[in-house]
Enzyme design. Structure first.
Site, mmCIF file in Angstrom:
data_model
loop_
_atom_site.group_PDB
_atom_site.id
_atom_site.type_symbol
_atom_site.label_atom_id
_atom_site.label_comp_id
_atom_site.label_asym_id
_atom_site.label_seq_id
_atom_site.Cartn_x
_atom_site.Cartn_y
_atom_site.Cartn_z
ATOM 1 C CG LEU A 1 -8.560 5.876 -5.311
ATOM 2 C CD1 LEU A 1 -8.776 7.070 -4.059
ATOM 3 C CD2 LEU A 1 -9.845 5.473 -5.839
ATOM 4 C CD GLU B 1 19.653 9.652 -7.918
ATOM 5 O OE1 GLU B 1 19.090 10.303 -7.110
ATOM 6 O OE2 GLU B 1 19.454 8.720 -8.315
ATOM 7 C CG LEU C 1 1.907 13.537 0.057
ATOM 8 C CD1 LEU C 1 1.026 14.467 0.507
ATOM 9 C CD2 LEU C 1 1.369 12.853 -1.050
ATOM 10 C CE1 TYR D 1 -3.173 11.075 -1.855
ATOM 11 C CE2 TYR D 1 -2.758 9.297 -0.149
ATOM 12 C CZ TYR D 1 -3.070 10.889 -0.603
ATOM 13 O OH TYR D 1 -3.343 11.711 0.589
ATOM 14 C CB CYS E 1 8.412 13.148 -7.701
ATOM 15 S SG CYS E 1 7.467 14.329 -8.127
ATOM 16 C CG HIS F 1 -19.056 35.738 -9.056
ATOM 17 N ND1 HIS F 1 -19.703 34.488 -8.507
ATOM 18 C CD2 HIS F 1 -19.865 36.305 -10.052
ATOM 19 C CE1 HIS F 1 -20.691 34.364 -9.047
ATOM 20 N NE2 HIS F 1 -20.881 35.427 -9.905
ATOM 21 N N GLY G 1 14.625 8.342 -0.404
ATOM 22 C CA GLY G 1 13.291 8.068 -1.054
ATOM 23 C C GLY G 1 13.004 6.371 -0.587
HETATM 24 C C1 LIG Z 1 2.806 6.228 -9.062
HETATM 25 C C2 LIG Z 1 3.147 7.658 -7.971
HETATM 26 C C3 LIG Z 1 2.463 8.648 -8.310
HETATM 27 C C4 LIG Z 1 2.841 9.623 -7.326
HETATM 28 N N1 LIG Z 1 2.204 10.595 -7.375
HETATM 29 C C5 LIG Z 1 2.391 11.811 -6.430
HETATM 30 C C6 LIG Z 1 1.812 13.042 -6.683
HETATM 31 O O1 LIG Z 1 1.042 13.149 -7.312
HETATM 32 N N2 LIG Z 1 2.011 14.159 -5.576
HETATM 33 C C7 LIG Z 1 3.060 13.779 -4.626
HETATM 34 O O2 LIG Z 1 3.279 14.840 -3.876
HETATM 35 N N3 LIG Z 1 3.632 12.742 -4.639
HETATM 36 C C8 LIG Z 1 3.621 11.784 -5.436
HETATM 37 N N4 LIG Z 1 3.905 10.364 -5.171
HETATM 38 C C9 LIG Z 1 5.163 10.322 -4.145
HETATM 39 C C10 LIG Z 1 6.260 10.964 -4.631
HETATM 40 O O3 LIG Z 1 6.867 10.374 -5.626
HETATM 41 C C11 LIG Z 1 7.553 10.684 -3.664
HETATM 42 O O4 LIG Z 1 6.970 10.907 -2.117
HETATM 43 C C12 LIG Z 1 8.658 11.536 -3.794
HETATM 44 O O5 LIG Z 1 9.136 11.257 -4.947
HETATM 45 C C13 LIG Z 1 9.595 11.414 -2.329
HETATM 46 O O6 LIG Z 1 10.741 12.237 -2.721
HETATM 47 P P1 LIG Z 1 12.038 11.624 -2.016
HETATM 48 O O7 LIG Z 1 13.107 12.672 -2.852
HETATM 49 O O8 LIG Z 1 12.106 11.440 -0.649
HETATM 50 O O9 LIG Z 1 12.535 10.401 -2.773
HETATM 51 P P2 LIG Z 1 12.600 9.782 -4.198
HETATM 52 O O10 LIG Z 1 12.052 10.734 -5.271
HETATM 53 O O11 LIG Z 1 12.318 8.344 -4.197
HETATM 54 O O12 LIG Z 1 14.228 10.167 -4.600
HETATM 55 C C14 LIG Z 1 15.156 9.401 -4.107
HETATM 56 C C15 LIG Z 1 16.469 9.496 -4.803
HETATM 57 O O13 LIG Z 1 17.579 8.790 -4.207
HETATM 58 C C16 LIG Z 1 18.256 8.041 -4.938
HETATM 59 N N5 LIG Z 1 18.948 6.980 -3.910
HETATM 60 C C17 LIG Z 1 18.613 5.952 -3.183
HETATM 61 N N6 LIG Z 1 19.533 5.754 -2.417
HETATM 62 C C18 LIG Z 1 20.681 6.196 -2.983
HETATM 63 C C19 LIG Z 1 22.240 6.064 -2.610
HETATM 64 N N7 LIG Z 1 22.650 5.233 -1.421
HETATM 65 N N8 LIG Z 1 22.981 7.029 -3.220
HETATM 66 C C20 LIG Z 1 22.496 7.752 -4.100
HETATM 67 N N9 LIG Z 1 21.342 7.973 -4.483
HETATM 68 C C21 LIG Z 1 20.471 7.335 -3.836
HETATM 69 C C22 LIG Z 1 17.398 7.296 -5.777
HETATM 70 O O14 LIG Z 1 17.936 6.724 -6.956
HETATM 71 C C23 LIG Z 1 16.297 8.555 -6.197
HETATM 72 O O15 LIG Z 1 16.641 9.237 -7.376
HETATM 73 C C24 LIG Z 1 3.805 9.305 -6.138
HETATM 74 C C25 LIG Z 1 4.465 8.301 -6.333
HETATM 75 C C26 LIG Z 1 4.211 7.219 -7.205
HETATM 76 C C27 LIG Z 1 4.880 5.902 -7.076
HETATM 77 N N1 LIG Z 2 -1.537 11.996 -5.778
HETATM 78 C C1 LIG Z 2 -0.584 11.789 -4.818
HETATM 79 O O1 LIG Z 2 -0.191 12.474 -4.238
HETATM 80 C C2 LIG Z 2 0.135 10.265 -4.751
HETATM 81 C C3 LIG Z 2 -0.364 9.380 -5.952
HETATM 82 C C4 LIG Z 2 0.495 8.253 -5.919
HETATM 83 C C5 LIG Z 2 1.232 7.951 -4.910
HETATM 84 N N2 LIG Z 2 1.310 8.783 -3.764
HETATM 85 C C6 LIG Z 2 2.155 8.444 -2.586
HETATM 86 O O2 LIG Z 2 2.644 7.009 -2.841
HETATM 87 C C7 LIG Z 2 2.580 6.407 -1.705
HETATM 88 C C8 LIG Z 2 2.090 4.948 -2.016
HETATM 89 O O3 LIG Z 2 0.831 5.026 -2.745
HETATM 90 P P1 LIG Z 2 -0.143 3.549 -2.474
HETATM 91 O O4 LIG Z 2 -1.309 3.892 -3.051
HETATM 92 O O5 LIG Z 2 0.871 2.604 -3.144
HETATM 93 O O6 LIG Z 2 -0.354 3.327 -1.059
HETATM 94 P P2 LIG Z 2 -1.376 3.890 0.123
HETATM 95 O O7 LIG Z 2 -0.766 3.785 1.428
HETATM 96 O O8 LIG Z 2 -2.050 5.228 -0.310
HETATM 97 O O9 LIG Z 2 -2.582 2.885 -0.068
HETATM 98 C C9 LIG Z 2 -2.282 1.527 0.111
HETATM 99 C C10 LIG Z 2 -3.431 0.683 0.038
HETATM 100 O O10 LIG Z 2 -3.200 -0.721 0.278
HETATM 101 C C11 LIG Z 2 -3.748 -1.390 1.033
HETATM 102 N N3 LIG Z 2 -2.889 -2.565 1.390
HETATM 103 C C12 LIG Z 2 -1.974 -2.702 1.894
HETATM 104 N N4 LIG Z 2 -1.407 -4.110 2.019
HETATM 105 C C13 LIG Z 2 -2.398 -4.682 1.327
HETATM 106 C C14 LIG Z 2 -2.435 -6.150 1.070
HETATM 107 N N5 LIG Z 2 -1.645 -6.900 1.469
HETATM 108 N N6 LIG Z 2 -3.746 -6.360 0.438
HETATM 109 C C15 LIG Z 2 -4.582 -5.625 0.136
HETATM 110 N N7 LIG Z 2 -4.393 -4.194 0.537
HETATM 111 C C16 LIG Z 2 -3.489 -3.833 0.962
HETATM 112 C C17 LIG Z 2 -3.940 -0.429 2.182
HETATM 113 O O11 LIG Z 2 -4.773 -0.601 3.241
HETATM 114 C C18 LIG Z 2 -4.104 1.093 1.637
HETATM 115 O O12 LIG Z 2 -5.601 1.250 1.330
HETATM 116 C C19 LIG Z 2 1.613 6.892 -0.737
HETATM 117 O O13 LIG Z 2 2.152 6.999 0.400
HETATM 118 C C20 LIG Z 2 1.136 8.373 -1.340
HETATM 119 O O14 LIG Z 2 1.656 9.255 -0.633
HETATM 120 C C21 LIG Z 2 0.825 10.075 -3.622
#
Ligand SMILES: Cc1cc2nc3c(=O)[nH]c(=O)nc-3n(C[C@H](O)[C@H](O)[C@H](O)COP(=O)(O)OP(=O)(O)OC[C@H]3O[C@@H](n4cnc5c(N)ncnc54)[C@H](O)[C@@H]3O)c2cc1C
Ligand SMILES: NC(=O)c1ccc[n+]([C@@H]2O[C@H](COP(=O)([O-])OP(=O)(O)OC[C@H]3O[C@@H](n4cnc5c(N)ncnc54)[C@H](O)[C@@H]3O)[C@@H](O)[C@H]2O)c1
Length: 577
Positions: A268, A111, A413, A265, A119, A542, A226
């Protein structure tokens, strides 16, 4: 060793009897199985080792482990240091590591930044903490809603820093638990950036100095690196007046007016947090509709429930081509808006802050994919096949190298990342496995929540036309649900698309109270290939919100004689039993 149902029960028993969390079972003899239980309930932190009789499930012995838990399993191939190295320890890497240990593999994670990844540290976890706290503020401020329940409250106030602290403390707790769960299982956590040197070798160390760091080998490698926020060109991030979710989650200040670029996402969920705490929001969305990826009917209802009636407006069909940062409380941020289709500058806006929520970009910097003959695609994702195996530049398999989670771009996700991790481990253990991404649920944790699984109605109609099958669309309203009405939360809808000839469920979409929890009955049905004929016989307590789905399933009707026979046999079953 696979976790059988019996040992699954033992896990619960071990957890209940002494401690939790509990390690995977380790067979110690033909009749006995051992668990390692962390952090016992009696108050000491020393782990315990509990041995149970496999068939009677009685506890045979329990002893405190004083030495550091050493590696639970030995690498099966002495040529390598590990069976599996995972580069990146986000939820994807973590899920893969837990499953690999369960299969008896010796595992290390590398890491580069913080265990738990996006996440836990900058995503799902802190955002849900902010949504929970701000949601309460919205609820307590909604005098009309409270009055309809016979409740009156005085003035409602909140402490911004207190809400921010709730989020950061939750991050620390969850990240700590995640790290300890790996340590307890004997997974080695190697801190540093990982760089591929070949299909079995990874170097790791400080960024920019990886070549001076350590080198480890493994039979298989999973890339789970990620993603990071994607920021379109022309938008300089200063972290104060122009920022991404990475900064916004710290809730360092509450601007009076924020423009959120992107209505997906993140946009919103943050609009929900901001408006609950008194900030006005303007969405800037490139597509013609806001929430462009949602089912159209659900998006329209979301607009009514989540946007109208709140201090939110939007500009669609435009992109922010130039953003000039401001100074909080002194100088506004200036945004140049350009028509997405004509590419002509159409307007400028001045706001207090800009949040960029335009998607996420895969993080593969420094991975050195060339060492295994691969390279990222046009958008930066690592190409994989359906088994999560990395493909080289010619589209051939790179043996022993897998990529999961946001880095492969299949479904960004958290739970998709860890499900892909489990799938990759199954494949490397010789049990071919393909994750059905159409069974992976998604949810947006606004108030009310929006959730879905499978395809949208638009996509289902397209499929029905292409493949020539009759499409069924059924809907139920939260207004007809006693529990929702008791909560005075009758706004909401569930709808299902299914094949009328076979009863196959194609997609379910929900907006309404606890939609994120409700979707799982539908997603599990799709994953286990339950049809509408099967699922309509499930019984729901229910009065519960789950009856919204019960009604939905009961409304569906299949048309073929085969399906009718299946229904008939289902009805006979309880009589025979
Ligand atoms: C604001 C926000 C809200 C979100 N809410 C939700 C949600 O409610 N529900 C949901 O399902 N998803 C949500 N997501 C999306 C979710 O966070 C990601 O889909 C998820 O974290 C992806 O997991 P991952 O393990 O692929 O990558 P990551 O969680 O990004 O983890 C990757 C890890 O790899 C490490 N890494 C990178 N390169 C290297 C390297 N070369 N060597 C060693 N380590 C490295 C990074 O430091 C990091 O710790 C949200 C995302 C954001 C930004
Ligand atoms: N509850 C959850 O599961 C959750 C919450 C947050 C984030 N996420 C994950 O994180 C990822 C990123 O979320 P996000 O909301 O940034 O991406 P998203 O892909 O959900 O939405 C991005 C939005 O930005 C618009 N857009 C893109 N480029 C633009 C530009 N130049 N000008 C104006 N609009 C533009 C797109 O048309 C789209 O509607 C998503 O893929 C989502 O799966 C998941």
């Amino acid at each position: 060793m696979a976790l059988s149902t019996k040992s699954g029960n033992l896990v619960n028993r071990c957890a209940k009897s002494s401690a939790r969390p509990v390690s995977v079972p380790i067979a110690v003899s033909r009749n006995a199985v051992k668990f390692i239980c962390q952090a016992n309930l009696l108050g000491t932190n020393a782990p315990y080792e509990s041995v149970f009789n496999k068939s009677s499930r009685h506890l045979i012995s329990r002893q405190k482990i004083t030495a550091r838990l050493s590696v639970v399993a030995k690498s099966t191939d002495t040529k390598y240091d590990y069976d599996l190295i995972i580069i990146g320890c986000g939820v994807g890497g973590h899920g893969a590591a837990l499953h690999a240990v369960e299969q008896g593999l010796k595992v290390a994670v590398i890491e580069g930044h913080d265990v738990g990844g996006t996440c836990v540290n900058r995503g799902c976890v802190p955002s849900k903490a902010l949504l929970a706290a701000s949601g309460r503020v919205r609820e307590f401020k909604n005098a009309q809603h409270l009055k309809s329940l016979g409740i009156q409250v005085g003035s409602v106030s909140f402490d911004r820093q207190g809400i921010a602290d709730h989020a950061s403390q939750l991050v620390q707790n969850v990240a700590g638990n995640l790290q300890r769960s790996l340590e307890a299982l004997g997974v080695d956590i190697l801190m540093g950036n990982g760089k591929l040197m070949g299909p079995h070798t990874v170097k790791y160390g400080k960024p920019g100095r990886v070549d001076l760091g350590g080198e480890v080998t493994a039979k298989d490698i999973i890339i789970a690196t990620g993603s990071v926020p994607f920021v379109p060109p022309g938008i300089p991030i200063d972290g104060k007046t122009v920022f991404t979710s990475d900064h916004a989650l710290k809730l360092e200040w509450l601007p009076n007016w924020v423009a959120i670029i992107g209505s997906g996402y993140i946009g919103l969920e943050f609009s929900d947090v901001y408006t609950a705490l008194g900030t006005e929001v303007t969405f800037i969305e490139a597509m013609d509709n806001i929430m462009p990826t949602f089912d159209r009917e659900i998006a329209r209802l979301s607009e009514r429930l989540l946007i109208k009636g709140r201090p939110i407006d939007y500009r669609t069909g435009v992109i922010a081509t130039k953003v000039t940062p401001g100074v909080p409380g002194v100088k506004p941020v200036v945004i140049e808006l350009t028509d997405f289709k004509t590419k002509k500058v159409v307007d400028t806006m001045e706001v207090d802050a800009v949040m960029v929520a335009t998607g996420r970009a895969p993080f593969t910097t420094g991975l050195n994919l060339q060492a295994v003959g691969a390279e990222t695609d046009r958008r930066g994702f690592v190409p994989v096949n359906e088994k999560m195996q990395v493909l080289d530049t010619k589209g051939n398999l790179v043996p022993h190298v897998y990529c999961i989670g946001d880095a492969n771009g299949k479904y960004m996700l958290a739970h998709a990342a860890s499900a892909q991790g489990i799938s990759a481990v199954e494949n490397m253990c010789g049990r071919p496995h393909v994750l059905n991404h159409l069974s992976v649920p998604a949810a947006c944790f606004t108030h009310p929540e929006v959730s879905f699984v499978g395809v949208t109605q638009e996509k289902a109609e397209e499929l029905a036309k292409e493949q020539g099958f009759p499409l069924g669309v059924v809907k139920t309203s939260f207004k007809a649900n006693s529990k929702a009405l008791a909560e005075k939360e009758g706004d909401g809808l569930a709808k299902m698309m299914y094949r009328k000839d076979t009863g196959e469920i194609l997609g379910v979409h929900i907006i309404g109270l606890h939609a994120a929890d409700l979707i799982h009955e539908a997603s599990n049905a799709i994953a286990t290939k339950q049809t509408v004929q099967d699922i309509k016989f499930n019984v729901h307590a229910h009065p519960t919100l789950s009856e919204v789905l019960d009604e939905l399933f009961k409304q569906a009707h299949v048309e073929t004689p085969v399906a009718a026979a299946a229904v008939a046999s289902k009805i006979k079953e309880p009589v025979a039993a």
